[in-house]
Design an enzyme around this catalytic site. Structure first.
Site, PDB file in Angstrom:
ATOM      1  N   LEU A  49       0.579  -0.978   0.305  1.00  0.00           N
ATOM      2  CA  LEU A  49      -0.020   0.060  -0.031  1.00  0.00           C
ATOM      3  C   LEU A  49       0.588   1.174  -0.218  1.00  0.00           C
ATOM      4  O   LEU A  49       0.831   2.441  -0.696  1.00  0.00           O
ATOM      5  CB  LEU A  49      -0.904   0.031   0.920  1.00  0.00           C
ATOM      6  CG  LEU A  49      -2.008   1.430   1.691  1.00  0.00           C
ATOM      7  CD1 LEU A  49      -3.090   1.494   0.358  1.00  0.00           C
ATOM      8  CD2 LEU A  49      -2.547   1.268   2.565  1.00  0.00           C
ATOM      9  N   HIS A 130      -4.723  -2.621  -2.699  1.00  0.00           N
ATOM     10  CA  HIS A 130      -4.945  -3.841  -1.108  1.00  0.00           C
ATOM     11  C   HIS A 130      -3.902  -5.045  -2.219  1.00  0.00           C
ATOM     12  O   HIS A 130      -3.466  -5.303  -1.275  1.00  0.00           O
ATOM     13  CB  HIS A 130      -5.218  -4.119  -0.154  1.00  0.00           C
ATOM     14  CG  HIS A 130      -5.962  -3.469   0.748  1.00  0.00           C
ATOM     15  ND1 HIS A 130      -6.045  -4.781   1.148  1.00  0.00           N
ATOM     16  CD2 HIS A 130      -5.190  -2.362   1.494  1.00  0.00           C
ATOM     17  CE1 HIS A 130      -5.691  -4.204   2.842  1.00  0.00           C
ATOM     18  NE2 HIS A 130      -5.280  -3.556   3.034  1.00  0.00           N
ATOM     19  N   GLY A 144       0.817  -8.766   4.764  1.00  0.00           N
ATOM     20  CA  GLY A 144      -0.374  -7.587   4.781  1.00  0.00           C
ATOM     21  C   GLY A 144       0.503  -6.094   4.852  1.00  0.00           C
ATOM     22  O   GLY A 144      -0.473  -5.312   4.861  1.00  0.00           O
ATOM     23  N   ASP A 161       1.532  -9.208  11.875  1.00  0.00           N
ATOM     24  CA  ASP A 161       0.686  -9.701  10.970  1.00  0.00           C
ATOM     25  C   ASP A 161       1.278 -10.695  10.487  1.00  0.00           C
ATOM     26  O   ASP A 161       1.997 -11.575  11.203  1.00  0.00           O
ATOM     27  CB  ASP A 161       1.435  -8.399   9.470  1.00  0.00           C
ATOM     28  CG  ASP A 161       0.837  -8.771   8.343  1.00  0.00           C
ATOM     29  OD1 ASP A 161      -0.104  -9.097   7.395  1.00  0.00           O
ATOM     30  OD2 ASP A 161       0.020  -7.176   7.814  1.00  0.00           O
ATOM     31  N   ASN A 364      -9.474  -7.589   4.475  1.00  0.00           N
ATOM     32  CA  ASN A 364      -9.721  -7.234   6.193  1.00  0.00           C
ATOM     33  C   ASN A 364     -11.142  -8.072   6.212  1.00  0.00           C
ATOM     34  O   ASN A 364     -11.872  -7.614   7.199  1.00  0.00           O
ATOM     35  CB  ASN A 364      -9.938  -5.855   6.211  1.00  0.00           C
ATOM     36  CG  ASN A 364      -8.223  -5.141   6.833  1.00  0.00           C
ATOM     37  OD1 ASN A 364      -7.932  -5.720   7.191  1.00  0.00           O
ATOM     38  ND2 ASN A 364      -8.654  -4.430   5.692  1.00  0.00           N
ATOM     39  N   ARG A 368     -15.510  -3.261   1.919  1.00  0.00           N
ATOM     40  CA  ARG A 368     -14.590  -2.183   1.337  1.00  0.00           C
ATOM     41  C   ARG A 368     -13.328  -3.004   0.254  1.00  0.00           C
ATOM     42  O   ARG A 368     -13.131  -2.632  -0.109  1.00  0.00           O
ATOM     43  CB  ARG A 368     -13.258  -1.500   2.387  1.00  0.00           C
ATOM     44  CG  ARG A 368     -12.726  -0.663   1.380  1.00  0.00           C
ATOM     45  CD  ARG A 368     -11.569   0.293   2.296  1.00  0.00           C
ATOM     46  NE  ARG A 368     -10.950   1.023   1.128  1.00  0.00           N
ATOM     47  CZ  ARG A 368     -11.295   2.498   1.545  1.00  0.00           C
ATOM     48  NH1 ARG A 368     -12.154   2.544   1.283  1.00  0.00           N
ATOM     49  NH2 ARG A 368     -10.156   2.996   0.177  1.00  0.00           N
ATOM     50  N   GLU A 375      -7.224  -6.832  -3.985  1.00  0.00           N
ATOM     51  CA  GLU A 375      -7.435  -7.659  -3.282  1.00  0.00           C
ATOM     52  C   GLU A 375      -6.358  -8.820  -3.752  1.00  0.00           C
ATOM     53  O   GLU A 375      -6.692  -8.606  -4.754  1.00  0.00           O
ATOM     54  CB  GLU A 375      -8.003  -8.128  -2.311  1.00  0.00           C
ATOM     55  CG  GLU A 375      -9.177  -7.054  -1.823  1.00  0.00           C
ATOM     56  CD  GLU A 375      -8.441  -6.192  -0.072  1.00  0.00           C
ATOM     57  OE1 GLU A 375      -7.120  -7.193  -0.225  1.00  0.00           O
ATOM     58  OE2 GLU A 375      -8.899  -5.492   0.169  1.00  0.00           O
TER      59      GLU A 375
END
Length: 441
Positions: A49, A130, A144, A161, A364, A368, A375
Site C-alpha cells: 500500500l 491492497h 499484509g 501481521d 480485511n 471495502r 485484493e
C-alpha cells in the site's frame, strides 16, 4: 472435497512443504526482506500500500539502490497506491507525501529504481491498491504489511501481521505477470520522476484501468488439483472470484473454522456463511484485535479525530455479534479471542478451515475489501496434512497475546466509550450515515 466443488476447480501450483516458510514475527520478516534484496540476481518487485518516508522506509530504499548499484542489470520495480503516496499521514496536517521523497532519493542516487503509483479508483476513498506479495527472483514474500517503522519493527513498537516465504518459480512468475499487466499503461505513473500527472487528468485512464483489472487473473501453467498446492487469487469490485472463494472456504468448513481480522466489520455474504457454519455445528474461532491494538486507536486524552472512532465501531460490531450468538459462546462452539500486546498493534488477516486450507491475504474481510479495493490472496490446500506443523505453529503464535471473550459483556458497553466517541457515533446513527460509513471502511 469432491472434484466438482468450486475449491477443487481452482487452478493451483504444486509446492513442497519445505518450500513454504512461516516467518515468526516482524523482525524476522525484516531480516528476510533485506537478505533477499541483497542476494537478488534477476528481479525485485515490491508491492505494498505504501513505502513510508521514515527510518525503515529509508533502509528499504537504500537496500534497493545498493542492489541496483552492485548489479545494474537487476530489474527493480516498486508498486504502491498512487493517492496514498501523494498525501501525508492521516491527522498529521498538510504534508508533501512520499512521492516527493522518492523523487529526491532518485536525484541523489542517480539510478533507475522504478516506483509506480497505481490508482484503483479516481479517489482514494473509493478504492486503494491492497495487493500483497513481493517477488525477489523466484521467492514470494507474502505479508499484509507495508514498509514503515512499525510494520518492520524498526524501533520499540511493532504491528503484527502474517509473514510467509514461498519458494516457487511458477508462483513468482504468475504474480509478477499480474503486476506487469497492471502497470503497463499511462494510468500508473512513475512516482520517482518529476511532473506526476494530476489525478483529474488521469480519470478516464483510471476507469479504463479498473475495468482491465477486473478481467485479470493469475495464470497458472500446468495447474494441479491434488497434493499440496498454492492457489493465487485476485479480485476487485463486487462479485469477484476472490470474494466467492472466501465464502466457499467458510462454506466448506465441517469441523473447524478460524477467522482472523483486525477490523470486525464483515460484509453480509461472509457473515451469512459464518452464521451457517455455526448452525451446522462447526467450531468457529474469531481472532480480532483489541481496540487499543487498532492502528486507528487514539488515547482519550489525545486530540480526537473521526478516524479515532473506528476502533469503537468495530468493537460495537463484535459485541452485537457476540450477543446474537450467545448460545454458541456459552456452549463453547464459538470462541472469540482479543489480541492485545500493550503498546503494539494488530494487522493479521486470514482463514484456516478444518485441517486442510490456510488462506494468506491482506483482505480485511470487510465491505471495502469485498467491493472497492484491489485484493489478492494465496490459498494453501493441504489435503494430505503435509504442512500441519508450520500451520499450527503460526496459529499458536497469533494466539499468544489473546484473551478469551466468554460473554458479550466482556467487551464493555457503548456507554463506556469516551464522550467524544459517543457523540460522534450517535450523530452517525441519527443521520443514518452509519451503514454507508461501514461500507467504506
Amino acid at each position: 472435497m469432491t472434484l466438482d466443488s468450486p475449491l477443487a476447480r481452482l487452478p493451483g501450483i504444486a509446492i513442497t512443504p519445505d518450500a513454504i516458510e512461516v516467518l515468526a514475527d516482524a523482525a524476522s520478516y525484516r531480516r528476510a526482506l533485506f537478505d533477499l534484496i541483497e542476494g537478488a540476481t534477476r528481479r525485485i518487485v515490491l508491492v505494498a500500500l505504501y513505502l513510508q518516508e521514515d527510518e525503515a522506509g529509508q533502509e528499504v530504499l537504500d537496500a534497493l539502490y545498493r542492489a541496483k548499484a552492485a548489479r545494474p542489470e537487476l530489474d527493480i520495480t516498486v508498486v504502491v497506491d498512487l493517492f496514498r503516496a501523494q498525501r501525508g499521514l492521516l491527522g498529521a496536517g498538510k504534508q508533501p507525501g512520499n512521492a516527493a521523497w522518492y523523487q529526491a532519493q532518485r536525484r541523489l542516487q542517480g539510478l533507475d529504481v522504478a516506483i509506480h503509483g497505481v490508482p484503483v479508483q479516481t479517489r482514494e476513498l473509493f478504492g486503494v491498491l491492497h495487493l500483497k506479495g513481493s517477488v525477489i527472483d523466484d521467492c514470494v514474500l507474502y505479508t499484509g504489511a507495508s514498509f514503515n517503522n512499525v510494520y518492520l519493527h524498526r524501533f520499540d513498537r511493532y504491528r503484527l501481521d502474517r509473514y510467509h516465504l514461498l519458494r516457487s518459480p511458477a508462483l513468482a512468475d504468475s504474480m509478477v505477470q499480474v503486476v506487469r499487466q497492471i502497470i503497463d499503461g499511462d494510468a500508473t505513473p512513475r512516482l520517482d520522476q518529476p511532473d506526476v500527472p494530476d489525478s483529474r487528468s488521469l480519470r478516464g485512464k483510471i476507469r479504463r484501468l479498473r475495468e482491465r483489472m477486473r478481467q485479470l487473473q493469475y495464470r497458472v501453467a500446468l495447474p494441479v488439483s491434488e497434493g499440496l498446492r498454492v492457489v493465487p487469487l485476485l479480485g476487485i469490485g463486487r462479485g469477484n472470484a476472490l470474494n466467492y472463494t472466501l465464502c466457499a472456504l467458510v462454506r466448506a468448513a465441517r469441523g473447524e473454522l478460524v477467522v482472523c481480522t483486525p477490523y470486525f466489520n464483515p460484509p453480509r455474504m461472509l457473515m451469512r456463511e459464518i452464521r451457517l457454519a455455526l448452525a451446522r455445528g462447526v467450531q468457529v474461532e474469531l481472532i480480532v484485535g483489541h481496540r487499543t491494538a487498532n492502528d486507528f486507536y487514539v488515547a482519550p486524552e489525545e486530540p480526537f479525530s473521526a478516524s479515532a472512532a473506528l476502533p469503537y465501531l468495530y468493537e460495537d460490531n463484535l459485541r452485537a455479534f457476540a450477543r446474537r450468538q450467545h448460545r454458541a459462546l456459552e456452549r463453547g462452539q464459538l470462541h472469540i479471542r482479543m489480541w492485545n500486546d500493550p503498546g503494539h498493534t494488530f494487522h493479521a488477516k486470514g482463514l484456516w478451515v478444518d485441517q486442510r486450507y490456510s488462506l494468506l491475504t491482506g483482505n480485511n474481510f470487510n465491505p471495502r475489501g469485498f467491493n472497492l479495493d484491489l485484493e489478492n490472496a494465496l490459498l494453501i490446500d493441504d489435503p494430505d496434512g503435509e504442512w500441519l506443523a508450520p500451520r499450527q505453529a503460526e496459529l499458536d503464535g497469533i494466539r499468544r497475546h489473546t484473551e478469551q471473550v466468554d460473554h458479550a459483556s466482556d467487551l464493555g458497553e457503548k456507554g463506556d466509550h469516551p464522550k467524544k466517541v459517543r457523540t460522534f457515533l450517535r450523530r452517525l446513527r441519527y443521520t443514518r450515515l452509519e451503514p454507508l460509513i461501514k461500507r467504506m471502511l
